[in-house]
Design an enzyme around this catalytic site. Structure first.
Site, PDB file in Angstrom:
ATOM      1  N   SER A   1       0.828  -1.200   0.000  1.00  0.00           N
ATOM      2  CA  SER A   1       0.000   0.000   0.000  1.00  0.00           C
ATOM      3  C   SER A   1       0.868   1.258   0.000  1.00  0.00           C
ATOM      4  O   SER A   1       1.694   1.433  -0.885  1.00  0.00           O
ATOM      5  CB  SER A   1      -0.962  -0.041   1.197  1.00  0.00           C
ATOM      6  OG  SER A   1      -2.001   0.894   1.049  1.00  0.00           O
TER       7      SER A   1
ATOM      8  N   ASP B   1      -5.874  -3.620  -2.340  1.00  0.00           N
ATOM      9  CA  ASP B   1      -4.816  -3.315  -1.384  1.00  0.00           C
ATOM     10  C   ASP B   1      -4.184  -4.581  -0.800  1.00  0.00           C
ATOM     11  O   ASP B   1      -4.885  -5.475  -0.320  1.00  0.00           O
ATOM     12  CB  ASP B   1      -5.404  -2.456  -0.262  1.00  0.00           C
ATOM     13  CG  ASP B   1      -4.337  -1.779   0.569  1.00  0.00           C
ATOM     14  OD1 ASP B   1      -3.530  -2.490   1.194  1.00  0.00           O
ATOM     15  OD2 ASP B   1      -4.304  -0.534   0.586  1.00  0.00           O
TER      16      ASP B   1
END
Length: 725
Positions: free
Chosen positions: A58, A205
């Protein structure tokens, strides 16, 4: 031969030396909190720690990927402090890059959000609140210098990024690929950012499965790890107040669970850095300086451990070379379009102004990408540079919108002076896009209330760049218009008009257009309130007109800079079916100047009717908030009007760094205007007016509460839900 003998003698000495431990850096996800990674990197460099591999998830993939690609700590810090995060974390291009036809949509109806429909008529919903268009363009721009590097082991520092396959909950570790796309996939928070499709997989993610990818870093052959954990803690029960809080808590629970599993594998030779970020949220992009400092202090506090990890040979020749060499824009030898949308490749190519045989113009390309995305045809608009045997090819990819390209917008406009007089309108517009490869559109607009309207226009570009166009339209409208004497209404007419027109025009880049049109209309004016002796009548109109529009405002409701100009000239001719021959022209102008949170808008209106004409059908209207404040909405009407005004705005709330930014403004206005008829039976004289107001940008549009007064002893309180100026 002497050199060879020297190396042979030196080899045994090198062989008996102990190899230096290889250090891997693990950067976790945490949205804005991940900016703290920059401070950690700053401390590591000060302690001469050589980083041999980086694994990130991320926001950790963003910072780690840029650092691995050669960005210095100083460059990353400047980037974090100067980025327009609100723009980056939205999909809308800067308004100056949006095609002029889409700018016109801002003025038609109140609600900015639109419902999209697919070709089969079904409602289309996006896969995420944010498609990530601007974020993807930013990453492409920052990493264009290594755009042809597909093997991440060939970066100045070997790199890995982690994403999640949302179809099967599997961890995806990227060792190769297109780096900007990989980073974008790694940070696609579910429901917030739309997933990224890579090699047939739909990715979100990486924090969902591996927020602190220590296992990934170990697989890169390192001997020890420096692990930076910036994950969000669980929120106490008393702070779970909204559905958003519960959603955030659910995501945090998933990431913390797999984070703790990874942290349980820490070894004695590893180092864990956990910056004190209790006071920071995942959306605090505006606190980048404090976040960097928190990361720096957390790493510096481990000075004794860092001293043990210091390498005698901390230098990285590949990294030093990447930082010392001036980034060069690749020379573009060809442009290739990958397009699966409704519009043709020629339309996409026409918007790309990159010159063949010239270095890549990133600034111009960013604008071109914004213009393409602003056409509302694409889920995403991306580019990459591909190196081949014959040179560098700029590949522009445009993907058709999954949610559909036909749009319904709903609107509501309310004005109330709190004295019993109010105006209320509701409306809707439906725009059918992509009727043919040139990008023809069919717009239909319906409005009900005090001012009724049905308008339908077919807009057909005549070339791939939509420079020239033809636009036939039909219209039916009805409105109330008052006949005045000494500012008091003596009669109110209901004016109904029906007509059609054919316009031919030329767009002026993204800022404006010129139209020449010919049309006919007919209707009737009936006395609604007043002297029954006042005559009802019908009328016929035939005309040709010239319209010029120019719009560079950065925000149509509360602008900070730019200007808005509208000029209309119309000639009514008996040869075209008109009852009378007369001319009208009107000018509208607003220009905004800004100094930080303060904005000054200078502007006004001027309309003239030349020659004799029927007053009811040839009148302009004035009155209402900032249109000679103190009067009711559209209280004044005349064949000629003038209005000059000065408006001051001050933003009272801090700027948000998310697309959901609903600012509050305080403002004031000074106005001077007049309305009069050609027959001299009515002339208001020059009227001075002013107002104080509070403005709030809501999801439905601007909401204004105003108090207005003028030197004709008129006072009014206004509540306007709709256009501000």
């Amino acid at each position: 031969m002497p050199r060879l003998l020297f190396l042979l003698l030196l080899f045994p000495l090198l062989a008996i030396g102990e190899p230096q431990p290889r250090t891997g850096l693990v950067l976790s996800g945490g949205a804005a909190r991940g900016i703290a990674h920059i401070g950690v990197l700053k401390a590591l460099e000060e302690h001469h720690i050589r980083i041999d591999a980086i694994a990130g998830t991320s926001m950790g993939a963003v910072i780690g990927g840029l650092y691995a690609a050669g960005y210095s700590v100083e460059a990353l810090e400047e980037l974090a402090l100067t980025l327009d995060w609100e723009q980056v974390l939205s999909d809308d291009p800067p308004r100056e890059d949006i095609p002029f036809r889409r700018k016109q949509d801002d003025r038609d109806f109140l609600v900015k959000r639109k419902l999209s429909f697919r070709d089969d008529g079904s409602l289309g919903l996006p896969l995420g609140v944010i498609q990530g268009q601007n974020l993807a363009l930013l990453l492409e721009r920052l990493l264009v210098h290594i755009s042809d590097t597909r093997d991440f082991d060939r970066l100045p520092i070997p790199f890995r990024a982690v994403a999640t396959d949302i179809a099967n909950d599997q961890k995806v570790v990227f060792r190769s690929g297109h780096l900007p796309q990989v980073i974008r996939a790694s940070m696609s928070i579910p429901a917030v950012f739309a997933p990224v499709e890579v090699d047939g997989r739909l990715l979100v993610d990486g924090g969902m499965v591996d927020n602190i990818p220590m296992d990934v870093a170990r697989e890169m052959g390192v001997d020890r790890l420096i692990v930076v954990d910036i994950g969000s803690p669980l929120v106490p029960r008393e702070q779970l107040l909204t559905v958003v809080d519960v959603l955030n808590q659910s995501i945090t629970m998933m990431t913390r669970r797999n984070s703790e599993e990874q942290l349980a594998t820490l070894r004695t030779e590893d180092l864990l850095v956990q910056p004190m970020l209790a006071g920071y949220g995942s959306t605090d992009f505006g606190r980048a300086e404090q976040l960097i400092d928190a990361g720096y202090r957390a790493a510096s506090a481990l000075e004794a451990r860092l001293a043990d990890m210091r390498s005698p040979n901390a230098g990285n020749p590949a990294l030093a070379l990447a930082r010392s060499s001036e980034p060069k824009s690749p020379l573009i030898t060809a442009v290739h379009i990958e397009n699966d949308s409704k519009v043709g490749n020629a339309v996409v190519r026409r918007h790309i102004r990159q010159a063949i045989g010239e270095p890549l113009d990133l600034q111009q390309l960013q604008k071109d990408m914004g213009t393409l995305y602003g056409l509302d045809y694409f889920d995403r608009v991306e580019y990459r540079v591909v190196q081949g045997t014959l040179g560098n090819t700029l590949v522009v990819t445009t993907r058709d919108k999954r949610s559909g390209t036909d749009y319904l917008r709903l609107g509501i406009n309310l004005s109330d002076d709190f004295r019993g007089d109010s105006a209320f309108n509701i409306g809707a517009s439906y725009r059918k896009n992509g009727i043919n490869e040139l990008g023809a559109e069919w717009l239909t607009r319906l409005q009900l209330g005090d001012q009724q309207e049905l308008f339908s226009e077919f807009y057909q570009p005549l070339d791939a760049g939509s420079r020239w166009f033809v636009a036939p339209n039909v219209i039916a409208e009805a409105r109330n218009l008052e006949a005045l004497q000494n500012h008091d209404p003596i009669a109110e007419y209901r004016l109904q008009r029906y007509g059609y027109a054919l316009n031919v025009g030329r767009q002026i880049a993204n800022n404006g257009e010129v139209r020449f049109g010919i049309g006919q209309s007919w209707g009737e004016a009936d006395v609604r309130i007043g002297d029954p002796e006042s005559p009802d009548f019908s009328f016929q109109e035939g005309y040709y007109q010239l319209l010029y529009s120019f719009d560079t405002l950065d925000n149509v409701d509360f602008p900070q800079e730019g200007e808005d100009i509208g000029i209309g000239l119309r000639q009514y001719e008996p040869s075209l079916g008109s009852d009378e021959r007369f001319r009208q022209w009107e000018i509208n102008l607003d220009k905004a100047f800004s100094d930080g949170v303060n904005t000054l808008i200078v502007g006004g209106r001027y309309g003239r009717t030349l020659n004799d004409a029927e007053v009811v059908t040839s009148s302009f209207q004035l009155g209402g908030a900032r249109q000679l404040s103190g009067f009711r909405q559209d209280a004044l009407s005349g064949q000629n009007i003038s209005l000059a005004r000065l408006i001051y705005l001050r933003r009272m709330t801090p700027r948000s760094f998310l697309p959901l930014d609903f600012p509050l403004y305080l403002g004031a206005s000074l106005e001077r205007g007049r309305a009069w008829n050609n027959d001299n039976e009515y002339d208001s004289g020059q009227i001075n007016a002013g107002s104080l107001f509070i403005g709030y940008q809501t999801p439905l549009g601007p909401l204004n509460f105003s108090y207005g007064l003028n030197d004709e002893s008129e006072r009014a309180l206004y509540m306007n839900l709709g256009r501000s100026f």
